[in-house]
Each structure stands twice: as structure tokens, then as C-alpha cells.
Design a protein around this motif. Structure first.
Motif, PDB file in Angstrom:
ATOM      1  N   GLY A 101       0.969  -1.136  -0.023  1.00  0.00           N
ATOM      2  CA  GLY A 101       0.042  -0.007   0.144  1.00  0.00           C
ATOM      3  C   GLY A 101       0.810   1.229   0.024  1.00  0.00           C
ATOM      4  O   GLY A 101       1.970   1.020  -0.255  1.00  0.00           O
ATOM      5  N   PRO A 102       0.418   2.557   0.086  1.00  0.00           N
ATOM      6  CA  PRO A 102       1.133   3.744   0.209  1.00  0.00           C
ATOM      7  C   PRO A 102       2.331   3.858   1.374  1.00  0.00           C
ATOM      8  O   PRO A 102       2.032   3.049   2.354  1.00  0.00           O
ATOM      9  N   ILE A 103       3.505   4.229   0.874  1.00  0.00           N
ATOM     10  CA  ILE A 103       4.547   4.137   1.839  1.00  0.00           C
ATOM     11  C   ILE A 103       4.255   4.991   3.143  1.00  0.00           C
ATOM     12  O   ILE A 103       4.954   4.488   4.143  1.00  0.00           O
ATOM     13  N   GLU A 104       3.571   5.959   2.997  1.00  0.00           N
ATOM     14  CA  GLU A 104       3.499   6.799   4.331  1.00  0.00           C
ATOM     15  C   GLU A 104       2.505   6.080   5.433  1.00  0.00           C
ATOM     16  O   GLU A 104       2.525   6.531   6.506  1.00  0.00           O
ATOM     17  N   SER A 105       1.876   5.063   4.978  1.00  0.00           N
ATOM     18  CA  SER A 105       1.167   4.301   5.829  1.00  0.00           C
ATOM     19  C   SER A 105       1.741   2.983   6.226  1.00  0.00           C
ATOM     20  O   SER A 105       0.902   2.083   6.862  1.00  0.00           O
ATOM     21  N   ALA A 106       2.788   2.602   5.694  1.00  0.00           N
ATOM     22  CA  ALA A 106       3.452   1.428   6.051  1.00  0.00           C
ATOM     23  C   ALA A 106       3.647   0.957   7.244  1.00  0.00           C
ATOM     24  O   ALA A 106       3.521  -0.175   7.665  1.00  0.00           O
ATOM     25  N   ALA A 107       4.062   1.994   8.141  1.00  0.00           N
ATOM     26  CA  ALA A 107       4.356   1.428   9.717  1.00  0.00           C
ATOM     27  C   ALA A 107       3.013   1.259  10.035  1.00  0.00           C
ATOM     28  O   ALA A 107       2.915   0.311  11.063  1.00  0.00           O
ATOM     29  N   LYS A 108       1.701   1.589   9.747  1.00  0.00           N
ATOM     30  CA  LYS A 108       0.549   1.216  10.194  1.00  0.00           C
ATOM     31  C   LYS A 108       0.476  -0.378   9.895  1.00  0.00           C
ATOM     32  O   LYS A 108      -0.136  -1.079  10.643  1.00  0.00           O
ATOM     33  N   ARG A 109       0.694  -0.640   8.768  1.00  0.00           N
ATOM     34  CA  ARG A 109       0.492  -1.999   8.228  1.00  0.00           C
ATOM     35  C   ARG A 109       1.517  -3.010   9.064  1.00  0.00           C
ATOM     36  O   ARG A 109       1.156  -4.071   9.324  1.00  0.00           O
ATOM     37  N   ILE A 110       2.763  -2.537   9.085  1.00  0.00           N
ATOM     38  CA  ILE A 110       3.542  -3.345   9.885  1.00  0.00           C
ATOM     39  C   ILE A 110       3.382  -3.149  11.282  1.00  0.00           C
ATOM     40  O   ILE A 110       3.641  -4.338  12.002  1.00  0.00           O
ATOM     41  N   SER A 111       2.629  -2.434  11.908  1.00  0.00           N
ATOM     42  CA  SER A 111       2.302  -2.669  13.344  1.00  0.00           C
ATOM     43  C   SER A 111       1.233  -3.669  13.472  1.00  0.00           C
ATOM     44  O   SER A 111       1.123  -4.358  14.329  1.00  0.00           O
ATOM     45  N   VAL A 112       0.108  -3.789  12.325  1.00  0.00           N
ATOM     46  CA  VAL A 112      -0.735  -5.010  12.592  1.00  0.00           C
ATOM     47  C   VAL A 112       0.046  -6.166  12.451  1.00  0.00           C
ATOM     48  O   VAL A 112      -0.155  -6.911  13.121  1.00  0.00           O
ATOM     49  N   MET A 113       1.399  -6.277  11.640  1.00  0.00           N
ATOM     50  CA  MET A 113       1.920  -7.318  11.520  1.00  0.00           C
ATOM     51  C   MET A 113       2.734  -7.853  13.149  1.00  0.00           C
ATOM     52  O   MET A 113       2.794  -8.808  13.551  1.00  0.00           O
ATOM     53  N   GLY A 114       2.921  -6.471  13.546  1.00  0.00           N
ATOM     54  CA  GLY A 114       3.552  -6.662  14.985  1.00  0.00           C
ATOM     55  C   GLY A 114       2.749  -6.959  16.042  1.00  0.00           C
ATOM     56  O   GLY A 114       3.190  -8.006  16.751  1.00  0.00           O
ATOM     57  N   ILE A 115       1.541  -6.847  16.037  1.00  0.00           N
ATOM     58  CA  ILE A 115       0.313  -7.352  17.020  1.00  0.00           C
ATOM     59  C   ILE A 115       0.531  -9.028  16.725  1.00  0.00           C
ATOM     60  O   ILE A 115       0.574  -9.474  17.824  1.00  0.00           O
ATOM     61  N   ALA A 116       0.324  -9.471  15.563  1.00  0.00           N
ATOM     62  CA  ALA A 116       0.437 -10.958  15.467  1.00  0.00           C
ATOM     63  C   ALA A 116       1.606 -11.566  15.979  1.00  0.00           C
ATOM     64  O   ALA A 116       1.626 -12.427  16.697  1.00  0.00           O
ATOM     65  N   ASN A 117       2.743 -10.782  15.656  1.00  0.00           N
ATOM     66  CA  ASN A 117       4.007 -11.462  16.154  1.00  0.00           C
ATOM     67  C   ASN A 117       4.113 -11.410  17.697  1.00  0.00           C
ATOM     68  O   ASN A 117       4.650 -12.473  17.969  1.00  0.00           O
TER      69      ASN A 117
END
Length: 433
Positions: free
Chosen positions: A128-144
């Protein structure tokens, strides 16, 4: 991709991050377990973390080459199969109670995770958009981290049950009786790792059929006509400095998660309490990831989140080494708040503008995970050294053990300073000249 079309791929990648977390964070339980059954020093026991994280240095660039040939989906499948093989190595390692064989199994699992991480992190960044990448990776972090908390609890219960009694008995027995006691304890890894291997193999077959669309990074302007002013990955300062910052981050994250159980035990706390401590760190991270999902990028930029993380890490590091008892354990767990948004923020800042170099850049960032292999045993060596110094000064052993484990956390301070400097200035540097 649109939100609707990227939802299913994101959930699939989140499932993979769940696996990363489960396998990675059981090290917190493995470290005191290995220390007992193999009769190790603190520094030697932290080689459990080294064996896992050093594989990211060895296998990151080969993983990038594998992905170039297989694509993301097949590469992820291969990574899961490799992790399953690593889990199976634990069975002969337990039978022989041979430390290097345990480390080999951990290394093989780390190699599989390297392939998975090299694919999954850039994939979710450019989905998705690069400026919201941290948001998507944060979702991954929750699962992790939720998986990490579960893994720590499950394996803490399976491997550390009765370890206090075993350690007490080891002080009074020797010879064959001692070997039998340690062999019985070592056998407790058989069933958990056999189950883990089976599950990983099943997931490896399933991921080959998963609906993961093909995505690529946006080309940099000079690449549009097939030309590029950049001819080497080393011409991107924001990436190289990002690798250094990420190296430090992984080191402090692993220290916070993997040392906290052993730290609690060094303070004289029972295993029944200490086995929960890694979950404190991980839930602190999960809560902060949740804030990241809400705040980034609508209310807070990725850069601001990284600056605040660095500042909080510096403050907590200074407070920890000046605090004792259970309060210091809670402060170590609170490092999870400082750590949570560092990985999600550094990735998009470091690979933004890499264009055709994105896959190689991702491999370099994955290599930075080796910070967990280097800083964690350095913490252990510092603890061992300080304990010898305190004992030489006449301090009682119990007090020396607790104090050295606490003062070893000075190693956190320079790492958080480097993270802050990257957030403040490093990510803005686009040229060495």
C-alpha cells in the motif's frame, strides 16, 4: 492496492508474522532451560539467541536470490519447510543433550525465518502507500507479539516446570544421578518440537496455494527509461544508516524479551512468577502497536513515532540501572513500549526510493536482525564480568548475581541513542556527498 483487495494478503502475511513471533520468543524460556541442562554460564546460555539471529546475516542475501527465482509465495513455503527441519533437529539434540546440536536446530529455524522475513517485510511495506507502511507493519507486529507471548507462556510451562527443584538437586547430586536428572529434563522438548515441525510442514503446503498477488516497489525516477543514477545499494545512506539503527533495535528488543526471565530469576524470584515476564514485554509492545495502527499516519508521522521511541528508550535505560527488585523488572518490560514502533518506522524510511534495489535493501535490513545475535551475548558477558568484579570486592554471591544482571542493562543506552539519531537526522540523508 486498495484496502479491500489487500485485506486477504495482509491476513496471510499476519499469519506468517504470528509464526515468526511464536518461534522467536520461545528463546526467553530456552535460555534458562539450556543453562540448566547443559550447565552453562550466562554468556554461553545467551548463544541460544545468537544461533537464531546470526542466521539472518548468513542467509539474508541468499534468501534474496532465492526469492528472485521462486517469487514470494514459493519462497515463503520453502522457509516454512526449513523451519520444520530445524524443529526436528531438537529431537536428537535432546536425546544426546548436546548443546551445539540444539544451537544447530535453532540456526536452521533461523535460516527458514530469514527467508520468510526477507519476503514478508518488503511485501507488506509496498502492498500500500509508503506513508502508511508503519501502520500495516504495526498490524503484523501485533500478530508477532501475541504469538510471542503465547509461545513464551506455553514453552515456559513445558520447559521450566520444576526447574527450581532441579537446580537445587543439582547442588547435592553428582555422577549418574545428575545425568539422569538432566536427561529427563532434556526429554521435555521432544513432544513440543515434534508438534511444531508437523504444524510448520502443513503450513508450508498451505501457503503454496494462498492468494498472494504479485507486487513490486515503485521505480525511482531515473529507472523509468531503464537507466539509473544509482548503481550500488551502498549509494543509499538512508538504507545503510537504517541497517545500523535496526541492528541496535533488534539487539535491545531481544535483550528486553529474552533476558527478562533470567533477570527475574537472578533477583530470587520463583519460576512460577518469572515465566510470565517475557509476556509483560510482549503485551507492552502489542498495546503500543495498537496505538500505531490508530495514530499513524493520521495523527503522527512514522518519523515522530521513531523519535519518541528513541527518547523513551534512553530514559528507561537510565532508570532501569538505578532501580532494583520487581520495579526494575516492570521497567525492563516497559522497554516493549519504546521498542514497538521502531521496526515499523525504520523499514519504510530505509527502503523508500530504492526502486529496483528494494529486494537487496530488504536483505540488508534483514541482516540487521543479527543485532540480537551480538548484543544479547554481550549483555551476558557483561553480566558475567560484573559478577566477578562484585565477588572480588567481597559482595555476597546472591547480591552480586542480582546487581550484575541489573547493571548489564547499561548496554541498552548507546543503542537507543543511535535509534534516536537515525530518526532525527539519519533517514534524511539521501547522498554521501
Amino acid at each position: 492496492m486498495s484496502k479491500s483487495s489487500s485485506f486477504v494478503p495482509l491476513m496471510i502475511i499476519a499469519a506468517l508474522f504470528f509464526i515468526f513471533g511464536f518461534v522467536t520468543w520461545i528463546n526467553g524460556a530456552l535460555i534458562p532451560f539450556m543453562k540448566t541442562i547443559n550447565e552453562l554460564t550466562a554468556a554461553q546460555s545467551y548463544l541460544v539467541a545468537s544461533a537464531s539471529y546470526i542466521s539472518f546475516v548468513v542467509m539474508a542475501l541468499p534468501s534474496s536470490a532465492i526469492l528472485a527465482k521462486t517469487g514470494y509465495r514459493k519462497g515463503m513455503s520453502i522457509g516454512l519447510f526449513v523451519m520444520a527441519i530445524g524443529a526436528l533437529v531438537f529431537i536428537p539434540a535432546a536425546n544426546a543433550r548436546t548443546y551445539w546440536l540444539f544451537l544447530l536446530g535453532i540456526f536452521i529455524q533461523g535460516a527458514g525465518m530469514t527467508l520468510l522475513q526477507t519476503a514478508a517485510n518488503p511485501y507488506v511495506t509496498i502492498l500500500g502507500p509508503i506513508e502508511s507502511a508503519a501502520k500495516r507493519i504495526s498490524v503484523m507486529g501485533i500478530a508477532n507479539k501475541v504469538a510471542g507471548a503465547l509461545g513464551s507462556l506455553i514453552f515456559g510451562a513445558l520447559l521450566l516446570s520444576g526447574i527450581d527443584e532441579v537446580n537445587e538437586k543439582l547442588k547435592t547430586v553428582s555422577g549418574e544421578e545428575k545425568n539422569q536428572l538432566l536427561d529427563t529434563m532434556a526429554d521435555s522438548v521432544f513432544v513440543p518440537y515434534l508438534v511444531m515441525a508437523v504444524v510448520l510442514m502443513i503450513l508450508g503446503f498451505m501457503i503454496r496455494k494462498a492468494p498472494l498477488p504479485h507486487v513490486e516497489a515503485t521505480p525511482i525516477k531515473d529507472e523509468v527509461k531503464g537507466k539509473s543514477a544509482k548503481t550500488s545499494i551502498f549509494q543509499f545512506p538512508q538504507l545503510i544508516l537504517g541497517v545500523i539503527a535496526l541492528f541496535m533495535y533488534v539487539g535491545v528488543e531481544v535483550i528486553a524479551g529474552d533476558s527478562i526471565i533470567a533477570y527475574g530469576l537472578s533477583l530470587g524470584m520463583p519460576v512460577s512468577e518469572a515465566k510470565w515476564f517475557t509476556t509483560f514485554t510482549l503485551f507492552a509492545m502489542v498495546g503500543t502497536y495498537g496505538l500505531g495502527v490508530i495514530l499513524i499516519p493520521k495523527y503522527m508521522s512514522q518519523t515522530t513515532a521513531l523519535k519518541l521511541s528513541g527518547i523513551l528508550g534512553i530514559v528507561l535505560s537510565l532508570v532501569i540501572v538505578n532501580t532494583s527488585g520487581f520495579n526494575s523488572v516492570l521497567l525492563v518490560a516497559s522497554l516493549g513500549i519504546a521498542n514497538a514502533l521502531v521496526w515499523p518506522a525504520i523499514w519504510p524510511l530505509a527502503i523508500d526510493g530504492l526502486g529496483k534495489f528494494t529486494k537487496t535493501g530488504a536483505a540488508f535490513l534483514i541482516m540487521a536482525i543479527s543485532g540480537g545475535a551480538i548484543l544479547t551475548p554481550l549483555y551476558g558477558k557483561l553480566v558475567d564480568y560484573l559478577k566477578e568484579v562484585y565477588l572480588a570486592d567481597g559482595m555476597e554471591e546472591v547480591v552480586a548475581t542480582a546487581h550484575s544482571a541489573n547493571q548489564g542493562y547499561w548496554i541498552l543506552l548507546p543503542a537507543y541513542i543511535i535509534i534516536f539519531l537515525y530518526a532525527f537526522k539519519g533517514h534524511k540523508i539521501k547522498s554521501w556527498s
